[in-house]
Design an enzyme around this catalytic site. Structure first.
Site, PDB file in Angstrom:
ATOM      1  CG  ASP A  83      -1.960   1.000   1.271  1.00 31.74           C
ATOM      2  OD1 ASP A  83      -2.419   1.387   0.184  1.00 31.74           O
ATOM      3  OD2 ASP A  83      -2.380   1.421   2.383  1.00 31.74           O
ATOM      4  N   GLY A 189      -7.770   8.566   7.006  1.00 37.93           N
ATOM      5  CA  GLY A 189      -7.937   8.894   8.418  1.00 37.93           C
ATOM      6  C   GLY A 189      -9.387   8.992   8.877  1.00 37.93           C
ATOM      7  CB  SER A 222     -12.403   4.234   7.138  1.00 40.72           C
ATOM      8  OG  SER A 222     -11.496   3.149   7.227  1.00 40.72           O
TER       9      SER A 222
HETATM   10  O1  G3H Z   1      -3.407   4.921   3.402  1.00 38.69           O
HETATM   11  C1  G3H Z   1      -2.716   4.747   4.401  1.00 38.69           C
HETATM   12  C2  G3H Z   1      -2.898   3.584   5.262  1.00 38.69           C
HETATM   13  O2  G3H Z   1      -3.925   3.830   6.166  1.00 38.69           O
HETATM   14  C3  G3H Z   1      -1.609   3.203   5.900  1.00 38.69           C
HETATM   15  O3  G3H Z   1      -1.303   4.025   6.949  1.00 38.69           O
HETATM   16  O4  G3H Z   1       1.142   4.528   6.704  1.00 38.69           O
HETATM   17  O5  G3H Z   1      -0.039   4.718   8.925  1.00 38.69           O
HETATM   18  O6  G3H Z   1       0.420   2.466   7.911  1.00 38.69           O
HETATM   19  P1  G3H Z   1       0.144   3.939   7.660  1.00 38.69           P
HETATM   20  P1  13P Z   2      -8.895   4.910   5.497  1.00 40.09           P
HETATM   21  O1  13P Z   2      -8.012   5.819   6.273  1.00 40.09           O
HETATM   22  O2  13P Z   2     -10.178   5.564   5.119  1.00 40.09           O
HETATM   23  O3  13P Z   2      -9.129   3.590   6.176  1.00 40.09           O
HETATM   24  O4  13P Z   2      -8.136   4.578   4.108  1.00 40.09           O
HETATM   25  C1  13P Z   2      -7.174   3.575   4.054  1.00 40.09           C
HETATM   26  C2  13P Z   2      -6.413   3.582   2.777  1.00 40.09           C
HETATM   27  O5  13P Z   2      -6.747   4.234   1.811  1.00 40.09           O
HETATM   28  C3  13P Z   2      -5.216   2.736   2.732  1.00 40.09           C
HETATM   29  O6  13P Z   2      -4.497   2.894   1.549  1.00 40.09           O
HETATM   30 ZN    ZN Z   3      -4.541   4.931   0.826  1.00 36.14          ZN
END
Ligand code: G3H
Ligand code: 13P
Ligand code: ZN
Length: 342
Positions: A83, A189, A222
């Site tokens: 991701d 977020g 989310s």
């Molecule tokens: O889009 C971002 C995801 O929620 C990953 O978040 O970089 O805090 O693991 P993170």
């Molecule tokens: P949310 O913060 O809405 O859960 O999105 C997650 C996301 O896009 C991870 O790549």
């Molecule tokens: Zn994302």
């Protein structure tokens, strides 16, 4: 071993009125909760790992947790996805680690630079049989290791950050990416909208037209369930004004407009945190982690089951995807071919 690329999943999701849930994994309980939900709903699944998750958990641990999940549920089609990969180097590392899909997120670069880094990642990944998700347009919200925009500024100027349908067509042609994350009004977020929550459905429609056969991905999906926000705030937390994407709008983006992949991380974090806070507040003598992580895991199972069934419409689609995978000749990234041959 039903670990697969996203190709058979998107082949069916593209015009099948469902999307594949892509859930971020950071530890064992989160992974188990997601897998258990997918098994109960017979849903395909994308388990995704961010750069921050790799750093936090040490990917070796996550790799084995994911492998255990795959072993436990051989009937489920599962892809492992990077991701928000930010460099071709990281993409290469993930390919070597056995990811079946990667995201190269060059959306914060100037357009030509985004094309350059994406095209390079595609070349590297395709040579190993790995699928590539790219991103065009800008999302709001800021998380660890993910470049985003301040929520307030984003909402005020949202039109300017949304994916341009004509540019998307040029980007697709010049990068040959396998799927595209589009900016359609969502943010990362728990604080996505200050005012009315509204997705730009017309953009999805236009991009589907200018980029035929390109599976679209919705980040920041989310819904920030009120029941978890209420628990957090009741038991010592402070998340006033948290707001997500309403479930009916996500369902519409998927079932009416054809979005193929829906990214969810924040809701997993919220479910776990809300339950932990509840146990800490109501049972102050509790100190066995199993007795607060366990309820968190249970909350993830129910929430993810609900999403798979009622929002993404992917319940019951696992078998058809397995058949599509067979039809494609079970193509696997080179990492797995090497492992098989050894
Ligand atoms: O889009 C971002 C995801 O929620 C990953 O978040 O970089 O805090 O693991 P993170
Ligand atoms: P949310 O913060 O809405 O859960 O999105 C997650 C996301 O896009 C991870 O790549
Ligand atoms: Zn994302």
């Amino acid at each position: 071993m039903p670990l697969m690329t996203t190709k058979p999943m998107f082949d069916l999701a593209y015009s099948g009125g469902f999307a594949v849930g892509a859930f971020n994994v950071n530890n064992m309980e989160i992974t188990q909760g997601i897998i258990e939900a997918a098994a109960a709903e017979k849903s395909p699944l994308i388990l995704q790992v961010s750069k921050g998750a790799r750093k936090y958990a040490n990917f070796r641990y996550l790799r084995h947790i994911i492998a255990a999940a795959v072993e436990e549920h051989p009937e489920l089609p599962i892809a492992i996805h990077l991701d928000h990969g930010d460099t071709v180097e990281l993409v290469k590392t993930c390919i070597a680690d056995g990811f079946t899909s990667v995201m190269i997120d060059g959306s914060h670069h100037p357009y030509e630079e985004n094309i350059k880094v994406t095209a390079e990642a595609v070349k590297v990944a395709h040579a190993s049989g790995v699928m590539v998700e790219a991103e065009l347009g800008m999302l709001g919200g800021i998380e660890e290791d993910v470049v985003g925009l301040d929520a307030e500024e984003y909402e005020k100027n949202v039109e300017k950050f949304l994916t341009d349908p004509q540019q998307a067509a040029d980007f697709y042609k010049r990068t040959n990416c396998d799927s595209l994350a589009v900016a359609i009004g969502t943010s990362h977020g728990a604080f996505k909208f200050k005012h009315e929550a509204k997705l730009a459905f017309d953009r999805i429609e236009q991009i589907m037209k200018t980029c035929p056969n390109l599976p679209l991905v919705m980040h920041g999906s989310s819904s920030v369930p009120q029941e978890f926000i209420d628990l957090v705030n009741k038991y010592g937390g402070a998340m006033p004004n948290a707001k997500g994407v309403p479930e009916d709008q996500i369902a519409m983006a998927v079932q009416k407009y054809g979005v193929c992949k829906v990214n969810i991380d924040t809701d997993l974090r919220l479910a776990l945190t809300a339950k932990i806070r509840e146990v800490f507040a109501t049972k102050p003598a509790e100190f066995d982690p199993r007795n607060y992580l366990g309820p968190g895991r249970e909350a993830i199972v129910s929430m993810v089951r609900h999403k798979l069934k009622a929002v993404l419409n992917s319940a019951g689609k696992a078998d058809a995807i397995m058949k599509q995978w067979e039809k494609l000749g079970k193509p696997l990234p080179s990492y797995y071919k090497q492992v098989k041959a050894a």
